[in-house]
Enzyme design. Structure first.
Site, PDB file in Angstrom:
ATOM      1  N   PRO A  11       0.792  -1.227   0.000  1.00 42.22           N
ATOM      2  CA  PRO A  11       0.000   0.000   0.000  1.00 42.22           C
ATOM      3  C   PRO A  11       0.825   1.279   0.000  1.00 42.22           C
ATOM      4  CG  PRO A  11      -0.179  -1.160   2.099  1.00 42.22           C
ATOM      5  CD  PRO A  11       0.497  -2.086   1.139  1.00 42.22           C
ATOM      6  N   ASN A  12       0.326   2.216  -0.779  1.00 43.66           N
ATOM      7  CA  ASN A  12       0.848   3.588  -0.892  1.00 43.66           C
ATOM      8  C   ASN A  12       2.129   3.694  -1.706  1.00 43.66           C
ATOM      9  OD1 ASN A  12      -1.235   4.890   0.698  1.00 43.66           O
ATOM     10  ND2 ASN A  12      -0.352   3.821   2.443  1.00 43.66           N
ATOM     11  N   ARG A  19       5.364  12.007  -3.359  1.00 44.97           N
ATOM     12  CA  ARG A  19       5.204  12.584  -2.017  1.00 44.97           C
ATOM     13  C   ARG A  19       6.344  12.073  -1.136  1.00 44.97           C
ATOM     14  NH1 ARG A  19      -0.233  13.919  -0.901  1.00 44.97           N
ATOM     15  NH2 ARG A  19       0.635  14.897   0.957  1.00 44.97           N
ATOM     16  N   TYR A  24      11.397   8.644   0.986  1.00 42.92           N
ATOM     17  CA  TYR A  24      11.375   7.565  -0.014  1.00 42.92           C
ATOM     18  C   TYR A  24      12.081   7.894  -1.332  1.00 42.92           C
ATOM     19  CZ  TYR A  24       8.000   5.733   3.314  1.00 42.92           C
ATOM     20  OH  TYR A  24       7.397   5.281   4.461  1.00 42.92           O
ATOM     21  N   ASN A  75       8.218  -5.608  -1.165  1.00 44.04           N
ATOM     22  CA  ASN A  75       8.121  -4.503  -0.209  1.00 44.04           C
ATOM     23  C   ASN A  75       6.649  -4.443   0.182  1.00 44.04           C
ATOM     24  OD1 ASN A  75       7.929  -2.203   1.270  1.00 44.04           O
ATOM     25  ND2 ASN A  75       9.086  -0.905  -0.160  1.00 44.04           N
ATOM     26  N   ALA A  78       3.185  -1.026   4.690  1.00 40.06           N
ATOM     27  CA  ALA A  78       2.748  -1.116   6.089  1.00 40.06           C
ATOM     28  C   ALA A  78       2.245  -2.518   6.453  1.00 40.06           C
ATOM     29  CB  ALA A  78       1.682  -0.071   6.363  1.00 40.06           C
ATOM     30  N   GLU A  99      12.915  -9.494   1.251  1.00 41.33           N
ATOM     31  CA  GLU A  99      12.086  -8.378   1.742  1.00 41.33           C
ATOM     32  C   GLU A  99      12.880  -7.074   1.583  1.00 41.33           C
ATOM     33  OE1 GLU A  99      11.022  -9.048   5.830  1.00 41.33           O
ATOM     34  OE2 GLU A  99      10.369  -6.965   6.142  1.00 41.33           O
ATOM     35  N   HIS A 101      12.884  -2.786   2.095  1.00 43.33           N
ATOM     36  CA  HIS A 101      12.321  -1.519   2.566  1.00 43.33           C
ATOM     37  C   HIS A 101      13.207  -0.389   2.088  1.00 43.33           C
ATOM     38  CE1 HIS A 101       9.403  -3.615   4.856  1.00 43.33           C
ATOM     39  NE2 HIS A 101      10.360  -4.403   5.319  1.00 43.33           N
ATOM     40  N   ARG A 108      13.325   4.282  12.471  1.00 40.93           N
ATOM     41  CA  ARG A 108      12.030   4.971  12.511  1.00 40.93           C
ATOM     42  C   ARG A 108      11.220   4.533  13.741  1.00 40.93           C
ATOM     43  NH1 ARG A 108       9.427   4.814   6.666  1.00 40.93           N
ATOM     44  NH2 ARG A 108       8.178   6.458   7.638  1.00 40.93           N
TER      45      ARG A 108
HETATM   46  O1  CA2 Z   1      10.580   1.827   3.777  1.00 41.53           O
HETATM   47  C1  CA2 Z   1       9.731   1.159   3.176  1.00 41.53           C
HETATM   48  O2  CA2 Z   1       9.900   0.758   2.022  1.00 41.53           O
HETATM   49  C2  CA2 Z   1       8.377   0.859   3.845  1.00 41.53           C
HETATM   50  O3  CA2 Z   1       8.010  -0.474   3.496  1.00 41.53           O
HETATM   51  C3  CA2 Z   1       7.396   1.849   3.263  1.00 41.53           C
HETATM   52  C4  CA2 Z   1       6.004   1.787   3.908  1.00 41.53           C
HETATM   53  C5  CA2 Z   1       6.118   1.835   5.423  1.00 41.53           C
HETATM   54  O4  CA2 Z   1       4.835   1.653   6.005  1.00 41.53           O
HETATM   55  C6  CA2 Z   1       7.059   0.764   5.958  1.00 41.53           C
HETATM   56  O5  CA2 Z   1       7.145   0.894   7.359  1.00 41.53           O
HETATM   57  C7  CA2 Z   1       8.451   0.945   5.357  1.00 41.53           C
HETATM   58  C8  CA2 Z   1       5.160   2.971   3.448  1.00 41.53           C
HETATM   59  C9  CA2 Z   1       5.060   3.139   1.978  1.00 41.53           C
HETATM   60  C10 CA2 Z   1       4.467   4.472   1.697  1.00 41.53           C
HETATM   61  O6  CA2 Z   1       4.983   4.945   0.492  1.00 41.53           O
HETATM   62  C11 CA2 Z   1       4.827   6.269   0.204  1.00 41.53           C
HETATM   63  C12 CA2 Z   1       5.596   6.753  -0.817  1.00 41.53           C
HETATM   64  C13 CA2 Z   1       5.502   8.084  -1.146  1.00 41.53           C
HETATM   65  C14 CA2 Z   1       4.618   8.918  -0.468  1.00 41.53           C
HETATM   66  C15 CA2 Z   1       3.829   8.413   0.540  1.00 41.53           C
HETATM   67  C16 CA2 Z   1       3.936   7.072   0.878  1.00 41.53           C
END
Ligand code: CA2
Length: 149
Positions: A11-12, A19, A24, A75, A78, A99, A101, A108
Protein backbone atom coordinates in the site's frame (compact mmCIF):
# COMPACT_ATOMS: atom_id res chain seq x y z
CA UNK A 1 12.68 -23.93 -13.57
CA UNK A 2 11.13 -20.50 -14.21
CA UNK A 3 13.34 -17.42 -14.51
CA UNK A 4 10.51 -15.08 -13.55
CA UNK A 5 10.77 -12.90 -10.43
CA UNK A 6 7.77 -11.14 -8.93
CA UNK A 7 8.52 -7.71 -7.49
CA UNK A 8 5.56 -7.01 -5.24
CA UNK A 9 4.72 -3.68 -3.66
CA UNK A 10 2.18 -2.94 -0.97
CA UNK A 11 0.00 0.00 0.00
CA UNK A 12 0.85 3.59 -0.89
CA UNK A 13 3.95 2.65 -2.87
CA UNK A 14 2.12 3.90 -5.99
CA UNK A 15 2.88 7.37 -4.53
CA UNK A 16 6.65 6.86 -4.72
CA UNK A 17 8.45 9.85 -6.18
CA UNK A 18 5.33 11.98 -5.82
CA UNK A 19 5.20 12.58 -2.02
CA UNK A 20 7.62 12.42 0.95
CA UNK A 21 10.84 12.37 -1.13
CA UNK A 22 12.86 13.06 2.04
CA UNK A 23 11.94 9.53 3.20
CA UNK A 24 11.38 7.57 -0.01
CA UNK A 25 13.43 9.47 -2.62
CA UNK A 26 12.50 10.83 -6.04
CA UNK A 27 12.25 7.61 -8.05
CA UNK A 28 8.79 6.42 -9.09
CA UNK A 29 7.68 2.80 -9.28
CA UNK A 30 8.05 3.08 -13.09
CA UNK A 31 11.71 4.13 -12.60
CA UNK A 32 12.27 1.14 -10.30
CA UNK A 33 10.67 -1.14 -12.88
CA UNK A 34 12.97 0.20 -15.64
CA UNK A 35 16.09 -0.21 -13.42
CA UNK A 36 15.08 -3.74 -12.44
CA UNK A 37 14.21 -4.72 -16.02
CA UNK A 38 17.70 -3.64 -17.18
CA UNK A 39 19.36 -5.61 -14.38
CA UNK A 40 17.09 -8.62 -14.93
CA UNK A 41 18.17 -8.78 -18.59
CA UNK A 42 21.82 -8.87 -17.43
CA UNK A 43 21.02 -11.65 -14.95
CA UNK A 44 18.96 -13.68 -17.42
CA UNK A 45 15.77 -13.11 -15.44
CA UNK A 46 12.35 -11.75 -16.26
CA UNK A 47 10.44 -9.51 -13.87
CA UNK A 48 6.80 -8.80 -13.14
CA UNK A 49 6.51 -5.65 -11.00
CA UNK A 50 3.11 -5.21 -9.34
CA UNK A 51 1.63 -2.87 -6.75
CA UNK A 52 -1.60 -3.01 -4.81
CA UNK A 53 -3.20 -1.19 -1.90
CA UNK A 54 -5.19 -4.36 -1.09
CA UNK A 55 -3.87 -7.19 1.07
CA UNK A 56 -5.94 -9.89 -0.71
CA UNK A 57 -4.58 -8.88 -4.11
CA UNK A 58 -1.00 -9.23 -2.85
CA UNK A 59 -1.85 -12.66 -1.44
CA UNK A 60 -3.36 -13.70 -4.81
CA UNK A 61 -0.16 -12.65 -6.59
CA UNK A 62 1.96 -14.66 -4.12
CA UNK A 63 -0.24 -17.70 -4.88
CA UNK A 64 0.23 -17.07 -8.61
CA UNK A 65 4.01 -16.91 -8.07
CA UNK A 66 3.91 -20.47 -6.63
CA UNK A 67 3.49 -21.86 -10.13
CA UNK A 68 5.09 -19.05 -12.20
CA UNK A 69 8.14 -17.71 -10.41
CA UNK A 70 11.53 -18.68 -9.02
CA UNK A 71 11.60 -15.80 -6.55
CA UNK A 72 9.81 -12.87 -4.97
CA UNK A 73 11.19 -9.46 -4.05
CA UNK A 74 8.59 -7.89 -1.79
CA UNK A 75 8.12 -4.50 -0.21
CA UNK A 76 4.88 -5.13 1.67
CA UNK A 77 4.67 -1.49 2.83
CA UNK A 78 2.75 -1.12 6.09
CA UNK A 79 1.45 -4.73 5.75
CA UNK A 80 4.99 -5.72 6.77
CA UNK A 81 4.08 -4.86 10.34
CA UNK A 82 0.54 -6.24 10.44
CA UNK A 83 -0.06 -9.09 8.02
CA UNK A 84 0.02 -12.68 9.22
CA UNK A 85 -1.94 -13.48 6.02
CA UNK A 86 0.92 -12.31 3.76
CA UNK A 87 3.37 -14.30 5.92
CA UNK A 88 1.16 -17.41 5.52
CA UNK A 89 1.03 -16.94 1.74
CA UNK A 90 4.83 -16.53 1.55
CA UNK A 91 5.25 -19.68 3.65
CA UNK A 92 3.44 -21.58 0.89
CA UNK A 93 5.91 -20.27 -1.74
CA UNK A 94 8.97 -22.46 -2.27
CA UNK A 95 11.35 -20.08 -4.09
CA UNK A 96 13.60 -17.30 -2.79
CA UNK A 97 11.98 -14.41 -0.92
CA UNK A 98 13.76 -11.11 -0.32
CA UNK A 99 12.09 -8.38 1.74
CA UNK A 100 12.93 -4.80 0.76
CA UNK A 101 12.32 -1.52 2.57
CA UNK A 102 13.34 1.74 0.97
CA UNK A 103 13.74 3.49 4.32
CA UNK A 104 15.71 2.18 7.28
CA UNK A 105 12.74 0.95 9.29
CA UNK A 106 15.00 0.43 12.34
CA UNK A 107 15.75 4.16 12.49
CA UNK A 108 12.03 4.97 12.51
CA UNK A 109 9.06 4.49 14.88
CA UNK A 110 9.19 1.32 17.00
CA UNK A 111 6.04 -0.13 15.34
CA UNK A 112 8.12 -0.42 12.13
CA UNK A 113 10.77 -2.54 13.86
CA UNK A 114 8.74 -5.73 13.76
CA UNK A 115 8.13 -7.55 10.48
CA UNK A 116 5.93 -10.63 10.06
CA UNK A 117 7.41 -11.10 6.57
CA UNK A 118 10.95 -11.39 7.99
CA UNK A 119 9.90 -14.70 9.59
CA UNK A 120 9.90 -16.13 6.03
CA UNK A 121 12.29 -13.88 4.10
CA UNK A 122 15.63 -15.37 3.02
CA UNK A 123 17.09 -11.86 3.24
CA UNK A 124 16.05 -8.36 4.30
CA UNK A 125 17.29 -5.10 2.78
CA UNK A 126 16.41 -1.80 4.47
CA UNK A 127 17.59 1.77 4.16
CA UNK A 128 19.31 1.45 0.78
CA UNK A 129 16.71 3.58 -0.98
CA UNK A 130 15.16 2.29 -4.18
CA UNK A 131 18.49 0.61 -5.01
CA UNK A 132 17.38 -2.03 -2.49
CA UNK A 133 15.15 -3.57 -5.18
CA UNK A 134 18.17 -4.20 -7.39
CA UNK A 135 20.10 -5.71 -4.47
CA UNK A 136 17.09 -7.93 -3.83
CA UNK A 137 16.95 -9.03 -7.45
CA UNK A 138 20.67 -9.89 -7.48
CA UNK A 139 20.20 -11.99 -4.34
CA UNK A 140 17.20 -13.83 -5.81
CA UNK A 141 19.29 -14.57 -8.94
CA UNK A 142 21.99 -16.10 -6.75
CA UNK A 143 19.63 -18.15 -4.61
CA UNK A 144 17.69 -19.39 -7.66
CA UNK A 145 20.93 -20.43 -9.41
CA UNK A 146 22.06 -22.30 -6.27
CA UNK A 147 18.69 -24.05 -6.01
CA UNK A 148 19.02 -25.22 -9.64
CA UNK A 149 22.58 -26.57 -9.19
O1 CA2 B 1 10.58 1.83 3.78
C1 CA2 B 1 9.73 1.16 3.18
O2 CA2 B 1 9.90 0.76 2.02
C2 CA2 B 1 8.38 0.86 3.85
O3 CA2 B 1 8.01 -0.47 3.50
C3 CA2 B 1 7.40 1.85 3.26
C4 CA2 B 1 6.00 1.79 3.91
C5 CA2 B 1 6.12 1.83 5.42
O4 CA2 B 1 4.83 1.65 6.00
C6 CA2 B 1 7.06 0.76 5.96
O5 CA2 B 1 7.15 0.89 7.36
C7 CA2 B 1 8.45 0.94 5.36
C8 CA2 B 1 5.16 2.97 3.45
C9 CA2 B 1 5.06 3.14 1.98
C10 CA2 B 1 4.47 4.47 1.70
O6 CA2 B 1 4.98 4.95 0.49
C11 CA2 B 1 4.83 6.27 0.20
C12 CA2 B 1 5.60 6.75 -0.82
C13 CA2 B 1 5.50 8.08 -1.15
C14 CA2 B 1 4.62 8.92 -0.47
C15 CA2 B 1 3.83 8.41 0.54
C16 CA2 B 1 3.94 7.07 0.88
Amino acid sequence: MSNLVYILNGPNLNLLGKRQPHIYGHETLADIEADCARLAAELGLEIRLLQSNHEGQIIDWIHEARTDACGIVINPGAFTHTSVAILDALNAFEGAVIEVHISNVHKRESFRHHSYVSLRADGVIAGCGTQGYQFGLRRVAMLAATAKA
